[in-house]
Design a protein around this motif. Structure first.
Motif, PDB file in Angstrom:
ATOM      1  N   ASP A 156       0.835  -1.193   0.000  1.00 18.97           N
ATOM      2  CA  ASP A 156       0.000   0.000   0.000  1.00 18.97           C
ATOM      3  C   ASP A 156       0.872   1.246   0.000  1.00 18.97           C
ATOM      4  N   GLY A 157       0.436   2.260  -0.730  1.00 14.50           N
ATOM      5  CA  GLY A 157       1.147   3.521  -0.717  1.00 14.50           C
ATOM      6  C   GLY A 157       2.567   3.392  -1.244  1.00 14.50           C
ATOM      7  N   LEU A 158       3.547   3.695  -0.378  1.00 11.56           N
ATOM      8  CA  LEU A 158       4.950   3.654  -0.770  1.00 11.56           C
ATOM      9  C   LEU A 158       5.552   2.255  -0.692  1.00 11.56           C
ATOM     10  N   ALA A 159       4.795   1.289  -0.177  1.00 12.28           N
ATOM     11  CA  ALA A 159       5.295  -0.085  -0.067  1.00 12.28           C
ATOM     12  C   ALA A 159       5.169  -0.796  -1.408  1.00 12.28           C
ATOM     13  N   SER A 160       6.201  -1.520  -1.797  1.00 17.76           N
ATOM     14  CA  SER A 160       6.203  -2.205  -3.085  1.00 17.76           C
ATOM     15  C   SER A 160       5.481  -3.544  -2.996  1.00 17.76           C
ATOM     16  N   ASP A 161       5.067  -4.050  -4.160  1.00 13.77           N
ATOM     17  CA  ASP A 161       4.550  -5.407  -4.264  1.00 13.77           C
ATOM     18  C   ASP A 161       5.730  -6.380  -4.277  1.00 13.77           C
ATOM     19  N   SER A 162       5.464  -7.627  -3.861  1.00  8.57           N
ATOM     20  CA  SER A 162       6.538  -8.618  -3.842  1.00  8.57           C
ATOM     21  C   SER A 162       5.954 -10.017  -3.926  1.00  8.57           C
ATOM     22  N   SER A 163       6.810 -10.977  -4.175  1.00  7.20           N
ATOM     23  CA  SER A 163       6.412 -12.385  -4.203  1.00  7.20           C
ATOM     24  C   SER A 163       7.498 -13.221  -3.540  1.00  7.20           C
ATOM     25  N   SER A 164       7.093 -14.366  -2.993  1.00  6.58           N
ATOM     26  CA  SER A 164       8.044 -15.258  -2.321  1.00  6.58           C
ATOM     27  C   SER A 164       7.754 -16.700  -2.709  1.00  6.58           C
ATOM     28  N   LEU A 165       8.830 -17.461  -2.880  1.00  5.56           N
ATOM     29  CA  LEU A 165       8.758 -18.894  -3.156  1.00  5.56           C
ATOM     30  C   LEU A 165       9.483 -19.622  -2.030  1.00  5.56           C
ATOM     31  N   PHE A 166       8.835 -20.648  -1.451  1.00  3.15           N
ATOM     32  CA  PHE A 166       9.379 -21.369  -0.307  1.00  3.15           C
ATOM     33  C   PHE A 166       9.563 -22.845  -0.663  1.00  3.15           C
ATOM     34  N   PHE A 167      10.705 -23.402  -0.243  1.00  6.74           N
ATOM     35  CA  PHE A 167      10.948 -24.840  -0.307  1.00  6.74           C
ATOM     36  C   PHE A 167      11.324 -25.282   1.106  1.00  6.74           C
ATOM     37  N   LEU A 168      10.486 -26.126   1.723  1.00  2.00           N
ATOM     38  CA  LEU A 168      10.671 -26.462   3.133  1.00  2.00           C
ATOM     39  C   LEU A 168      10.543 -27.966   3.349  1.00  2.00           C
ATOM     40  N   ALA A 169      11.476 -28.513   4.122  1.00  6.08           N
ATOM     41  CA  ALA A 169      11.400 -29.905   4.566  1.00  6.08           C
ATOM     42  C   ALA A 169      11.215 -29.905   6.075  1.00  6.08           C
ATOM     43  N   GLY A 170      10.492 -30.902   6.585  1.00  3.02           N
ATOM     44  CA  GLY A 170      10.236 -30.887   8.020  1.00  3.02           C
ATOM     45  C   GLY A 170       9.781 -32.220   8.559  1.00  3.02           C
ATOM     46  N   ILE A 171       9.473 -32.190   9.850  1.00  2.16           N
ATOM     47  CA  ILE A 171       8.990 -33.374  10.546  1.00  2.16           C
ATOM     48  C   ILE A 171       7.940 -32.958  11.567  1.00  2.16           C
ATOM     49  N   GLU A 172       6.942 -33.800  11.741  1.00  2.00           N
ATOM     50  CA  GLU A 172       5.931 -33.632  12.775  1.00  2.00           C
ATOM     51  C   GLU A 172       5.958 -34.883  13.635  1.00  2.00           C
ATOM     52  N   HIS A 173       6.181 -34.704  14.918  1.00  2.01           N
ATOM     53  CA  HIS A 173       6.376 -35.857  15.799  1.00  2.01           C
ATOM     54  C   HIS A 173       5.544 -35.704  17.062  1.00  2.01           C
ATOM     55  N   ARG A 174       4.831 -36.759  17.396  1.00  2.74           N
ATOM     56  CA  ARG A 174       4.089 -36.824  18.652  1.00  2.74           C
ATOM     57  C   ARG A 174       4.907 -37.628  19.659  1.00  2.74           C
TER      58      ARG A 174
END
Length: 414
Positions: A224-242
């Protein structure tokens, strides 16, 4: 195996695009049973010794006393095929003496609404939608966009919709689309954002307690206003553990590649990390924690110390939060937590005023601490007493301050 895999998918898959209704603390837990309609009516009284901490001149370091009445409701309807979770809260902040900082008012609205719905079409296929909207004044650091108290109210909303499918006994995917909006009134310029994201998560059942994940995300943000538009690309590896039925860990790490759409904008990359933990340690003690590190798109337009307004293409931020509750007795419990948010501002481009064309290496650190006591008078009435301390140390003019708040509240639940 089917039940274990889908239990973990239901429990944690959507954490890759967490809803604002739970903020960064969210680790994907869904309601486990239907709950009847519950109403809450309450009143908080707050003393604030720095009600407009970013004000310069008139209103700086001003204390104020306010009242915050509110009413809320919640209910959960669960069937074998679907789960509907709805909650809402409507209230206001009434200052006995209006703060004198430019743009301040003596009355502010506080409203939140969340609607989450999950539909299980079969053992393999499910659809989930999580929706949240808030119109309020104070920042909640768990949301992941705010670092300081602004003068005006903000409207924050998000919808996150995903489809989960189990392809084999061990392999599943979650594919989704989310839109997030942040809007301030005219007293907070250059801060509005609109972000849409598409994502796909591959999930592999390593054991009954562990799931390996690989995420690909693409987001596009309109400034908005003076702030520029941008884009991001993410590549993420992970684990979920109980570790146990009451303790879960989620970790994802990888790279974020960010591009600026500004004519002279800078492109860059950064490590990106997400961590969430929730544990019911025993019958009395529970703890939640989150951490996130990466380049953020919020609050990137700042006035440099020597003048000139800059839009920083690389605002690298760590957000770390821990909260806990300890039940001393059936009638008395303690709660507390800490938020730590250090940020570095680089690749600043001059967008207004006079000064060097570029600006780099500015830093900002915020610590937010709170501690409270909750009392259960009977099955209907509850009381709370809490203390909140915030300290901000910034290279930017007007963003260095400390703040103390004391809150006394009473509520009825029925």
């Amino acid at each position: 195996m089917k039940r274990n895999l889908f239990a973990l998918i239901a429990a944690v898959a959507t954490a890759s695009s967490a809803s604002a209704s739970e903020g960064l603390y969210y680790v994907g837990s869904e309601a486990q049973e239907s709950l009847p309609l519950k109403w809450t009516i309450g009143l908080n009284a707050t003393w604030d010794d720095n009600v407009s901490p970013t004000a310069i001149g008139v209103g700086a370091n001003e204390n104020a006393f306010s009242l915050n009445p509110y009413v809320g409701l919640s209910f959960v309807n669960m069937t074998p095929q679907s789960t509907l979770d709805v909650y809402a809260r409507l209230g206001g902040i009434f200052y006995l003496d209006a703060p004198s900082a430019l743009g301040s008012e003596d009355v502010y609205t506080q409203a939140r609404l969340g609607v989450n719905w999950t539909r299980r079409f079969s053992e393999r296929l499910r659809f989930s939608t999580r929706n949240f909207i808030a119109y309020e004044l104070e920042p909640d650091y768990a949301y992941g966009f705010s670092t300081t108290r602004q003068v005006g109210e903000y409207l924050y909303w998000q919808t996150d919709n995903s489809i989960g499918y189990r392809w084999t006994e061990r392999l599943a995917t979650y594919t989704g689309f989310s839109i997030t909006g942040l809007e301030y009134d005219s007293s907070v310029p250059n801060s509005d954002r609109l972000t849409w994201m598409v994502y796909n998560q591959f999930r592999y059942q390593l054991s009954p307690q562990s799931v390996l994940t690989f995420d690909i995300r693409y987001s596009d943000t309109e400034g908005d206003g003076l702030a520029s538009d941008s884009s991001s690309l993410f590549f993420l590896a992970g684990i979920e553990h109980r570790f146990s039925p009451n303790t879960i860990l989620i970790f994802r790490g990888g790279v974020q590649i960010k591009e600026s759409d500004a004519p002279l904008g800078s492109d860059g990359s950064s490590p990106y990390v997400e961590l969430a933990v929730r544990s019911q340690v025993n019958d009395q003690f529970s703890v939640r924690a989150f951490a996130r590190y990466g380049m953020e798109v919020y609050d990137t337009v700042r006035t440099a110390p020597l003048g000139g307004v800059y839009d920083y293409d690389e605002r690298t931020t760590l957000r770390l939060g821990v909260s806990g509750d300890y039940q001393l007795s059936p009638m008395l419990s303690l709660f507390g937590g800490i938020d730590y948010i250090p940020a570095t501002f680089d690749e600043g481009r001059l967008v207004a005023g006079a000064g060097p064309l570029t600006n780099n290496g500015l830093e900002e650190n915020l610590i937010n601490l709170y501690l409270g006591l909750s009392v259960k008078f009977n099955e209907t009435f509850y009381g709370t007493l809490s203390y909140n301390y915030t300290d901000s140390d910034s290279d930017f003019v007007g963003y260095t301050y400390d703040r103390n708040r004391i809150n006394l509240g009473i509520r009825a639940e029925f």
